[in-house]
Write a protein that holds these residues in place. Structure first.
Motif, PDB file in Angstrom:
ATOM      1  N   UNK A  37     -12.291  -4.353  -3.132  1.00 40.98           N
ATOM      2  CA  UNK A  37     -12.465  -4.771  -1.851  1.00 40.98           C
ATOM      3  C   UNK A  37     -11.759  -4.039  -0.872  1.00 40.98           C
ATOM      4  N   UNK A  38     -11.720  -4.006   0.431  1.00 40.98           N
ATOM      5  CA  UNK A  38     -10.858  -3.470   1.194  1.00 40.98           C
ATOM      6  C   UNK A  38     -10.507  -4.454   2.509  1.00 40.98           C
ATOM      7  N   UNK A  39      -9.787  -4.057   3.474  1.00 37.56           N
ATOM      8  CA  UNK A  39      -9.423  -4.995   4.432  1.00 37.56           C
ATOM      9  C   UNK A  39      -9.400  -3.885   5.769  1.00 37.56           C
ATOM     10  N   UNK A  40      -9.485  -4.528   7.192  1.00 39.51           N
ATOM     11  CA  UNK A  40      -9.494  -3.954   8.098  1.00 39.51           C
ATOM     12  C   UNK A  40      -7.961  -3.357   8.556  1.00 39.51           C
ATOM     13  N   UNK A  41      -6.955  -4.023   8.103  1.00 33.43           N
ATOM     14  CA  UNK A  41      -5.614  -3.482   8.440  1.00 33.43           C
ATOM     15  C   UNK A  41      -5.015  -3.399   6.912  1.00 33.43           C
ATOM     16  N   UNK A  42      -3.727  -2.798   7.080  1.00 35.87           N
ATOM     17  CA  UNK A  42      -3.196  -2.334   5.680  1.00 35.87           C
ATOM     18  C   UNK A  42      -2.431  -3.494   5.027  1.00 35.87           C
ATOM     19  N   UNK A  43      -2.276  -3.217   3.664  1.00 37.68           N
ATOM     20  CA  UNK A  43      -1.542  -4.401   2.845  1.00 37.68           C
ATOM     21  C   UNK A  43      -0.537  -3.771   2.260  1.00 37.68           C
ATOM     22  N   UNK A  56      -6.828   2.027  -7.163  1.00 36.52           N
ATOM     23  CA  UNK A  56      -7.098   2.263  -5.735  1.00 36.52           C
ATOM     24  C   UNK A  56      -7.829   3.674  -5.691  1.00 36.52           C
ATOM     25  N   UNK A  57      -8.723   3.364  -4.722  1.00 34.03           N
ATOM     26  CA  UNK A  57      -9.816   4.577  -4.358  1.00 34.03           C
ATOM     27  C   UNK A  57     -10.422   5.111  -5.692  1.00 34.03           C
ATOM     28  N   UNK A  58     -10.632   4.411  -6.774  1.00 32.30           N
ATOM     29  CA  UNK A  58     -10.955   4.776  -8.313  1.00 32.30           C
ATOM     30  C   UNK A  58     -10.314   5.393  -9.084  1.00 32.30           C
ATOM     31  N   UNK A  59      -8.945   5.341  -8.687  1.00 34.53           N
ATOM     32  CA  UNK A  59      -7.798   5.795  -9.473  1.00 34.53           C
ATOM     33  C   UNK A  59      -7.041   4.558  -9.907  1.00 34.53           C
ATOM     34  N   UNK A  60      -6.795   4.500 -11.429  1.00 36.35           N
ATOM     35  CA  UNK A  60      -6.019   3.352 -12.099  1.00 36.35           C
ATOM     36  C   UNK A  60      -4.629   3.874 -12.265  1.00 36.35           C
ATOM     37  N   UNK A  61      -3.752   2.787 -11.935  1.00 40.39           N
ATOM     38  CA  UNK A  61      -2.259   2.879 -11.923  1.00 40.39           C
ATOM     39  C   UNK A  61      -1.943   1.748 -12.533  1.00 40.39           C
ATOM     40  N   UNK A  62      -0.744   1.918 -13.394  1.00 42.33           N
ATOM     41  CA  UNK A  62      -0.034   0.841 -14.163  1.00 42.33           C
ATOM     42  C   UNK A  62       0.917   0.345 -13.218  1.00 42.33           C
ATOM     43  N   UNK A  63       1.291  -0.985 -13.223  1.00 34.54           N
ATOM     44  CA  UNK A  63       2.252  -1.341 -12.178  1.00 34.54           C
ATOM     45  C   UNK A  63       3.271  -2.291 -13.265  1.00 34.54           C
ATOM     46  N   UNK A  64       4.429  -2.441 -12.628  1.00 37.25           N
ATOM     47  CA  UNK A  64       5.432  -3.396 -13.344  1.00 37.25           C
ATOM     48  C   UNK A  64       6.236  -4.043 -12.201  1.00 37.25           C
ATOM     49  N   UNK A  65       7.219  -4.817 -12.755  1.00 36.14           N
ATOM     50  CA  UNK A  65       8.339  -5.448 -11.635  1.00 36.14           C
ATOM     51  C   UNK A  65       8.972  -4.508 -10.698  1.00 36.14           C
ATOM     52  N   UNK A  68       6.189  -1.477  -5.498  1.00 31.25           N
ATOM     53  CA  UNK A  68       5.794  -1.682  -4.138  1.00 31.25           C
ATOM     54  C   UNK A  68       4.460  -0.846  -3.966  1.00 31.25           C
ATOM     55  N   UNK A  69       3.224  -1.480  -3.646  1.00 34.09           N
ATOM     56  CA  UNK A  69       2.117  -0.445  -3.542  1.00 34.09           C
ATOM     57  C   UNK A  69       1.503  -0.794  -1.994  1.00 34.09           C
ATOM     58  N   UNK A  70       1.494   0.383  -1.400  1.00 31.18           N
ATOM     59  CA  UNK A  70       0.892   0.295   0.006  1.00 31.18           C
ATOM     60  C   UNK A  70      -0.438   0.731   0.090  1.00 31.18           C
ATOM     61  N   UNK A  71      -1.462   0.095   0.610  1.00 31.53           N
ATOM     62  CA  UNK A  71      -2.893   0.340   0.572  1.00 31.53           C
ATOM     63  C   UNK A  71      -3.349   0.239   1.980  1.00 31.53           C
ATOM     64  N   UNK A  72      -3.744   1.494   2.743  1.00 30.51           N
ATOM     65  CA  UNK A  72      -4.076   1.632   4.224  1.00 30.51           C
ATOM     66  C   UNK A  72      -5.337   0.777   4.311  1.00 30.51           C
ATOM     67  N   UNK A  73      -5.572   0.497   5.490  1.00 28.87           N
ATOM     68  CA  UNK A  73      -6.963  -0.113   5.944  1.00 28.87           C
ATOM     69  C   UNK A  73      -8.088   0.568   5.387  1.00 28.87           C
ATOM     70  N   UNK A 104      -2.597   5.722   0.462  1.00 33.19           N
ATOM     71  CA  UNK A 104      -2.055   5.065  -0.596  1.00 33.19           C
ATOM     72  C   UNK A 104      -0.820   5.516  -1.155  1.00 33.19           C
ATOM     73  N   UNK A 105       0.148   4.513  -1.381  1.00 30.68           N
ATOM     74  CA  UNK A 105       1.568   4.907  -1.971  1.00 30.68           C
ATOM     75  C   UNK A 105       1.995   4.012  -2.830  1.00 30.68           C
ATOM     76  N   UNK A 106       2.007   4.153  -4.382  1.00 34.45           N
ATOM     77  CA  UNK A 106       2.851   3.371  -5.171  1.00 34.45           C
ATOM     78  C   UNK A 106       4.414   3.916  -5.422  1.00 34.45           C
TER      79      UNK A 106
END
Length: 285
Positions: A37-43, A56-65, A68-73, A104-106
Motif C-alpha cells: 500500500x501507500x499513503x498520501x502523507x509520510x509514515x 519498501x519499494x520492492x526491497x526487503x529489509x529485516x527489522x528488529x526491536x 525506526x522506518x521512515x516511509x515517504x508519501x 525511505x530510511x531504515x
C-alpha cells in the motif's frame, strides 16, 4: 480516469497527526499491514519489540526491536506484524513532510542512549496525542518536530554505513523501485507486467527476476498485492458498489475481481465487507 478518481474516497486523516499501535494482527486483518500500500502523507514506523520483514519499494529489509522506518508519501510498502511484534505507526501531516527525508530510511537504534532519547520524545508525543488538555495538539506537533530533529541526527550518525546502502544502489533495486513507483500511479488501470516492463525499457522476465532478487516476490505478486489492498480498504471503509471497487482497484471486471478476491481472501467481496460492523464503514480512510 476521471470517473475512477471520483470513486476513490477522500482521506482526511492523512492530513492529521495520528498514532496507532501495530502488531499481533489477526489472519482476517493481515491485509492492513502485509499487503502493498501507500499513503498520501509520510509514515514513521517504530518497532518496540519483535522482528520481521518489511518491503519498501520492492526491497526487503529485516527489522528488529528499536528500529525506526521512515516511509515517504506515495511510497509502496508492506510489512509482517506477527504475534511477537509490537510497535506504532505515526502518521505525519503533509505540512510537516518537508522536515523529514525525501526517501525511505531504515534506522537501527543500537546505542542505548539513542534509544532512551527516542523513547523520551516518543512518550511525550504519545502523552500529548492522548491528552484533552488545552493546546495538546499544538504540543504534539512540537514533539513531532523534535522527533524529526532526532531522526536527522541519527541519519547523520549512520550515513553511508551498513549493507543496506549497497543494496539500495544496486541496478536491480533501482529498477524495482521505479517499478513500484509506476504501480502507484497506474494500478487502477489494466496495465500488465509487460506494459510496465516496456515503460522501464526491460523485458518482463528481467523485471520479474529483479523483483524476486530484491523482495522475494514476483513482479505480478507486487502488483496484485497493491490492488488487493486497495480492494480490501474500499470494501471495509466505503459503501461503493462491488463493480466500482473492482474498477478502482484495477480489475478488469466485477466477475474477475470476485473470483480473484475469493481465491485470495477465502470469501467473496460481499462477505468480506459484511464481516466488519456497519458503523466502522464511514466512507473514508
Amino acid at each position: 480516469m476521471s470517473h475512477i478518481a471520483s470513486l476513490i474516497p477522500s482521506q482526511p486523516p492523512d492530513s492529521a497527526l495520528a498514532l496507532q499501535p501495530i502488531g499481533g494482527a489477526t489472519q482476517a486483518n493481515r491485509w492492513r499491514t502485509e499487503a502493498m500500500r501507500s499513503h498520501a502523507t509520510p509514515r514513521l514506523l517504530f518497532i518496540a519489540r519483535g522482528q520481521g520483514r518489511i518491503i519498501i519499494q520492492g526491497l526487503t529489509h529485516g527489522y528488529f526491536a528499536n528500529n525506526l522506518i521512515y516511509i515517504p508519501a506515495r511510497t509502496m510498502y508492506g510489512f509482517e506484524a506477527g504475534p511477537t511484534v509490537f510497535g506504532h505507526l505515526l502518521t505525519l501531516p503533509r505540512a510537516m513532510a518537508s522536515e523529514w527525508p525525501s526517501e525511505a530510511v531504515h534506522l537501527r537504534l543500537r546505542d542505548v542512549m539513542a534509544q532512551k532519547e527516542f523513547l523520551t520524545l516518543f512518550d511525550g508525543l504519545e502523552r500529548e496525542l492522548s491528552s484533552d488538555r488545552q493546546h495538546a495538539r499544538r504540543a504534539a506537533h512540537y514533539q513531532t518536530g523534535l522527533l524529526a530533529v532526532f531522526f536527522a541526527r541519527q541519519i547523520d550518525n549512520q550515513r553511508n554505513t551498513g549493507p543496506d546502502v549497497d543494496r539500495r544502489n544496486s541496478s536491480a533495486a533501482r529498477l524495482v523501485a521505479a517499478y513500484t513507483d509506476l504501480i502507484e500511479r497506474h494500478f487502477p488501470t489494466d496495465k500488465g507486467i509487460a506494459d510496465y516492463a516496456a515503460t522501464l525499457g526491460v523485458t518482463a522476465t528481467h523485471l520479474t527476476r529483479c523483483c524476486r532478487q530484491t523482495s522475494g516476490q514476483s513482479a505480478l505478486t507486487l502488483l496484485s498485492d497493491r490492488r488487493h489492498y486497495e480492494a480490501c480498504r474500499m470494501l471495509r471503509e466505503t459503501r461503493a458498489p462491488i463493480a466500482d471497487v473492482a474498477q478502482v482497484a484495477g480489475y478488469g471486471s466485477a466477475a474477475y475481481f470476485s473470483r480473484v478476491f475469493q481465491a485470495r481472501a477465502g470469501q467473496t467481496p460481499s462477505a468480506f465487507r459484511k464481516s466488519v460492523p456497519e458503523q466502522r464503514r464511514a466512507g473514508k480512510h
